[in-house]
Design a protein around this motif. Structure first.
Motif, PDB file in Angstrom:
ATOM      1  N   TYR A  47       0.824  -1.223   0.000  1.00  0.00           N
ATOM      2  CA  TYR A  47       0.000   0.000   0.000  1.00  0.00           C
ATOM      3  C   TYR A  47       0.852   1.265   0.000  1.00  0.00           C
ATOM      4  O   TYR A  47       0.683   2.154  -0.841  1.00  0.00           O
ATOM      5  CB  TYR A  47      -0.944  -0.018   1.208  1.00  0.00           C
ATOM      6  N   SER A  48       1.796   1.352   0.940  1.00  0.00           N
ATOM      7  CA  SER A  48       2.559   2.602   1.050  1.00  0.00           C
ATOM      8  C   SER A  48       3.481   2.800  -0.156  1.00  0.00           C
ATOM      9  O   SER A  48       3.682   3.929  -0.600  1.00  0.00           O
ATOM     10  CB  SER A  48       3.348   2.638   2.355  1.00  0.00           C
ATOM     11  N   ALA A  49       3.994   1.696  -0.707  1.00  0.00           N
ATOM     12  CA  ALA A  49       4.821   1.822  -1.911  1.00  0.00           C
ATOM     13  C   ALA A  49       3.988   2.373  -3.068  1.00  0.00           C
ATOM     14  O   ALA A  49       4.456   3.229  -3.824  1.00  0.00           O
ATOM     15  CB  ALA A  49       5.411   0.459  -2.287  1.00  0.00           C
ATOM     16  N   CYS A  50       2.758   1.909  -3.182  1.00  0.00           N
ATOM     17  CA  CYS A  50       1.880   2.387  -4.257  1.00  0.00           C
ATOM     18  C   CYS A  50       1.548   3.860  -4.064  1.00  0.00           C
ATOM     19  O   CYS A  50       1.578   4.641  -5.021  1.00  0.00           O
ATOM     20  CB  CYS A  50       0.594   1.561  -4.298  1.00  0.00           C
ATOM     21  N   VAL A  51       1.235   4.248  -2.837  1.00  0.00           N
ATOM     22  CA  VAL A  51       0.923   5.648  -2.563  1.00  0.00           C
ATOM     23  C   VAL A  51       2.143   6.522  -2.862  1.00  0.00           C
ATOM     24  O   VAL A  51       2.036   7.579  -3.485  1.00  0.00           O
ATOM     25  CB  VAL A  51       0.435   5.829  -1.111  1.00  0.00           C
ATOM     26  N   ASP A  52       3.324   6.048  -2.458  1.00  0.00           N
ATOM     27  CA  ASP A  52       4.559   6.790  -2.747  1.00  0.00           C
ATOM     28  C   ASP A  52       4.772   6.959  -4.243  1.00  0.00           C
ATOM     29  O   ASP A  52       5.363   7.946  -4.684  1.00  0.00           O
ATOM     30  CB  ASP A  52       5.783   6.058  -2.159  1.00  0.00           C
ATOM     31  N   GLN A  53       4.316   5.970  -5.004  1.00  0.00           N
ATOM     32  CA  GLN A  53       4.495   6.043  -6.463  1.00  0.00           C
ATOM     33  C   GLN A  53       3.313   6.743  -7.124  1.00  0.00           C
ATOM     34  O   GLN A  53       3.073   6.569  -8.316  1.00  0.00           O
ATOM     35  CB  GLN A  53       4.717   4.644  -7.032  1.00  0.00           C
ATOM     36  N   LYS A  54       2.573   7.528  -6.332  1.00  0.00           N
ATOM     37  CA  LYS A  54       1.513   8.402  -6.843  1.00  0.00           C
ATOM     38  C   LYS A  54       0.345   7.637  -7.440  1.00  0.00           C
ATOM     39  O   LYS A  54      -0.294   8.082  -8.393  1.00  0.00           O
ATOM     40  CB  LYS A  54       2.067   9.362  -7.923  1.00  0.00           C
ATOM     41  N   ALA A  55       0.060   6.469  -6.877  1.00  0.00           N
ATOM     42  CA  ALA A  55      -1.100   5.720  -7.348  1.00  0.00           C
ATOM     43  C   ALA A  55      -2.376   6.433  -6.935  1.00  0.00           C
ATOM     44  O   ALA A  55      -2.435   7.042  -5.870  1.00  0.00           O
ATOM     45  CB  ALA A  55      -1.098   4.313  -6.755  1.00  0.00           C
ATOM     46  N   ARG A  56      -3.382   6.363  -7.791  1.00  0.00           N
ATOM     47  CA  ARG A  56      -4.725   6.780  -7.392  1.00  0.00           C
ATOM     48  C   ARG A  56      -5.385   5.527  -6.814  1.00  0.00           C
ATOM     49  O   ARG A  56      -5.485   4.508  -7.483  1.00  0.00           O
ATOM     50  CB  ARG A  56      -5.481   7.274  -8.613  1.00  0.00           C
ATOM     51  N   MET A  57      -5.796   5.623  -5.551  1.00  0.00           N
ATOM     52  CA  MET A  57      -6.297   4.428  -4.874  1.00  0.00           C
ATOM     53  C   MET A  57      -7.816   4.345  -5.002  1.00  0.00           C
ATOM     54  O   MET A  57      -8.509   5.349  -5.103  1.00  0.00           O
ATOM     55  CB  MET A  57      -5.895   4.445  -3.397  1.00  0.00           C
ATOM     56  N   THR A  58      -8.321   3.119  -4.971  1.00  0.00           N
ATOM     57  CA  THR A  58      -9.767   2.915  -5.013  1.00  0.00           C
ATOM     58  C   THR A  58     -10.126   1.775  -4.083  1.00  0.00           C
ATOM     59  O   THR A  58      -9.272   0.978  -3.703  1.00  0.00           O
ATOM     60  CB  THR A  58     -10.228   2.605  -6.449  1.00  0.00           C
ATOM     61  N   GLU A  59     -11.404   1.698  -3.726  1.00  0.00           N
ATOM     62  CA  GLU A  59     -11.865   0.596  -2.899  1.00  0.00           C
ATOM     63  C   GLU A  59     -12.165  -0.582  -3.797  1.00  0.00           C
ATOM     64  O   GLU A  59     -12.837  -0.439  -4.824  1.00  0.00           O
ATOM     65  CB  GLU A  59     -13.124   1.011  -2.128  1.00  0.00           C
ATOM     66  N   PHE A  60     -11.639  -1.731  -3.467  1.00  0.00           N
ATOM     67  CA  PHE A  60     -11.925  -2.937  -4.237  1.00  0.00           C
ATOM     68  C   PHE A  60     -12.049  -4.102  -3.263  1.00  0.00           C
ATOM     69  O   PHE A  60     -11.071  -4.473  -2.614  1.00  0.00           O
ATOM     70  CB  PHE A  60     -10.812  -3.191  -5.270  1.00  0.00           C
TER      71      PHE A  60
END
Lengths: 406, 130
Positions: A47-60
């Motif tokens: 999760y934090s790696a994805c957020v650091d890489q500027k991912a747009r997050m969604t609920e799945f």
């Protein structure tokens, strides 16, 4: 603008009870759809790696997942041309241990799992008594009694995130009394998928396993970055690739290493367009409890002649003898309109089917769709129409997959 | 991500903007940078014909991305004078200049007072979280 998309899906979701699935898939796909407070969501080890890489997050399916990083099209092309990296740690991961695991699973699926040898896997479906699909999954035979040293068979199952609890209940009910132990690793283990023509080359420096000796659907226990890991040559993109299960820390290190080496981080958006070009079914959308594998174009995994009784067998036997009334087909749209989930399919003005998935295919740059249509019309070249927001638009039945890797 | 919302425009909470081009009551209508970003790759625009009548608050077209279809709502009542043919041909370019070349239709407004209850740039910005 108002959210038409969400309303379209509401109908289907309400009817089929896949509310969680609907919410996860579409809440952030529309501007005005409901949003789930992120604090209530599960986070994968990445999760934090994805957020650091500027991912747009969604609920799945109750998880906070990346829907896109650089953009769906760019990520899609990265996978087709080189390599993309997916966090799929939200998927359900079960390990079954005991004696007679394969024999017990044989009663739940239409495929002949007796074909499996140690280190091989089979894509198949769990069936209900009506021949409908409880879930689609991959069955990995990890060890046979002779080699495990315990007298056990060990089998791994990887199932859809949205159906993990449903499958667990289903499996526990049918495995009750067999002495087979089900270990749910869904929240403890990380799962990374690297897909694309350069996947093997990018992964090879970090493992002692000879990746090119691993055939499609083969899998091995090995080490990655010096840590224990399990590698399978499987995926959901239509490209060569590997799915890797390991502990959270190793997964995080591997994610960093592979993105630094040039694998593009990819989200659920590209995962959806990639699988759709490859005409792979999405559970809850193209297949569900009401569709049989013979209707869904999954006849290749139904091995009636090779095995004994299994749940749903009589329905499939009947369908094979008498034929099915509808079939899942690929559609190519004549214009630029995207045929979307639940849009009606028409022939000479009459409703003859329903679209289950649709997108603008990034590789082909043309709109494609999967749809159930009346069996007599389910032939390649058949001209049909899809009703797009009240207007019929031309469509032609085409061969699946829409895209095949060279 | 921070987006630009020009002070000179008026906005709807449904993410359309209105640009009053001149003093002849002509309004250019488009969608905001926020909306374009949220929708992702935009692949298709459905716009009214020249001469069509628009009603304030009513649907006048659709914008479609890989991910979603959204209806467009008109900020004013009036008659369509022009539609952006270049953008219909190449909808993916809408994000290049959302408030300039990214306009969708130009409308001769029946009454510019229609825009009195639209949002200012600051109000819209507050709504979409900056």
């Amino acid at each position: 603008m108002s959210s038409q998309t969400f309303n379209l899906y509401q109908k289907k979701l309400g009817r089929q009870g896949y509310k969680a699935l609907i919410r996860q898939r579409f809440s952030q796909y529309t501007l005005n759809g409901p949003r789930i407070p992120s604090m209530t969501l599960l986070q994968t080890p990445l999760y934090s790696a994805c957020v650091d890489q500027k991912a747009r997050m969604t609920e799945f399916a109750g998880w906070s997942m990346p829907v896109q990083f650089s953009g769906i099209k760019q990520e899609h092309q990265a996978v087709r041309q080189r390599a993309g990296l997916f966090d799929i740690s939200h998927m359900g991961k079960f390990e079954l241990r005991g004696s007679g695991v394969i024999a017990a699973l044989q009663t739940l699926v239409p495929s002949n799992l007796g074909r499996l040898t140690q280190g091989q896997a089979q894509y198949t479906v769990l069936l209900n008594p009506e021949g409908g699909i409880v879930d689609d999954l991959i069955v990995y035979l990890k060890s046979l009694p002779a080699s495990s040293g315990t007298g056990w068979e060990t089998v791994s199952l990887i199932v859809n995130a949205a159906t993990t609890d449903k499958d667990k209940t289903w499996l526990l009910e049918y495995l009750a009394g067999t002495g087979i132990e089900l270990v749910d690793e869904s929240r403890d283990r990380a799962l990374i998928s690297i897909q694309g023509p350069a996947a093997a080359a990018l992964l090879q420096p970090h493992t002692s396993l000879e990746l090119n000796a691993l055939g499609r659907f083969a899998h091995r226990d090995t080490t990655l970055l010096g840590q224990l890991a399990w590698v399978a040559r499987t995926g959901y993109t239509g490209e060569d690739g590997f799915e890797i299960m390991t502990d959270p820390n190793t997964a995080l290190a591997l994610w960093q290493t592979l993105t630094e080496a040039g694998a593009a981080p990819c989200g659920l958006g590209a995962r959806d367009t990639l699988r759709l070009e490859a005409a792979m079914a999405l559970y809850g959308q193209d297949i569900d409890d009401t569709t049989s594998p013979l209707e869904a174009g999954l006849g290749w995994l139904v091995h009636l002649d090779e095995k004994g009784d299994f749940i749903g067998r009589s329905v499939l036997e009947h369908q094979r003898t008498e034929g099915v009334s509808r079939r899942l087909v690929g559609l190519a749209m004549a214009g630029r309109h995207i045929a979307r989930h639940d849009y009606p399919v028409l022939y000479q003005g009459d409703r003859v089917g329903t679209v289950t998935s649709g997108t603008l295919a990034p590789t082909l740059n043309t709109p494609i769709a999967l749809a159930y249509v009346a069996a007599p019309l389910a032939k390649v070249g058949q001209a049909l129409e899809v009703e797009v927001r009240g207007e019929p638009q031309g469509a032609t039945v085409v061969k699946r997959p829409f895209y095949r890797a060279k | 991500m921070a987006f630009e919302y020009p002070e000179t425009l008026k906005y709807l909470d449904s993410h359309e903007y209105a640009r009053t081009d001149d003093d002849e009551g002509i309004v250019a209508v488009g969608i905001t940078a926020f909306a374009i970003d949220q929708m992702g790759d935009i692949v298709f625009l459905e716009l009214p014909e020249i001469g069509d009548s628009l009603e304030k608050g009513e649907k006048f077209g659709t914008v479609e991305s890989v991910k979603a279809v959204e209806e467009l709502k008109s900020p004013v009542s009036g008659e369509v004078l022009e539609r952006n043919e270049a953008l219909i041909e190449a909808p993916e370019q809408i994000g290049d200049d959302p408030y300039g070349d990214g306009w969708l239709v130009k409308v001769r407004a029946t009454d510019l007072d229609d825009l009195d209850d639209a949002l200012t740039a600051d109000e819209y910005k507050d709504q979409v979280g900056g």
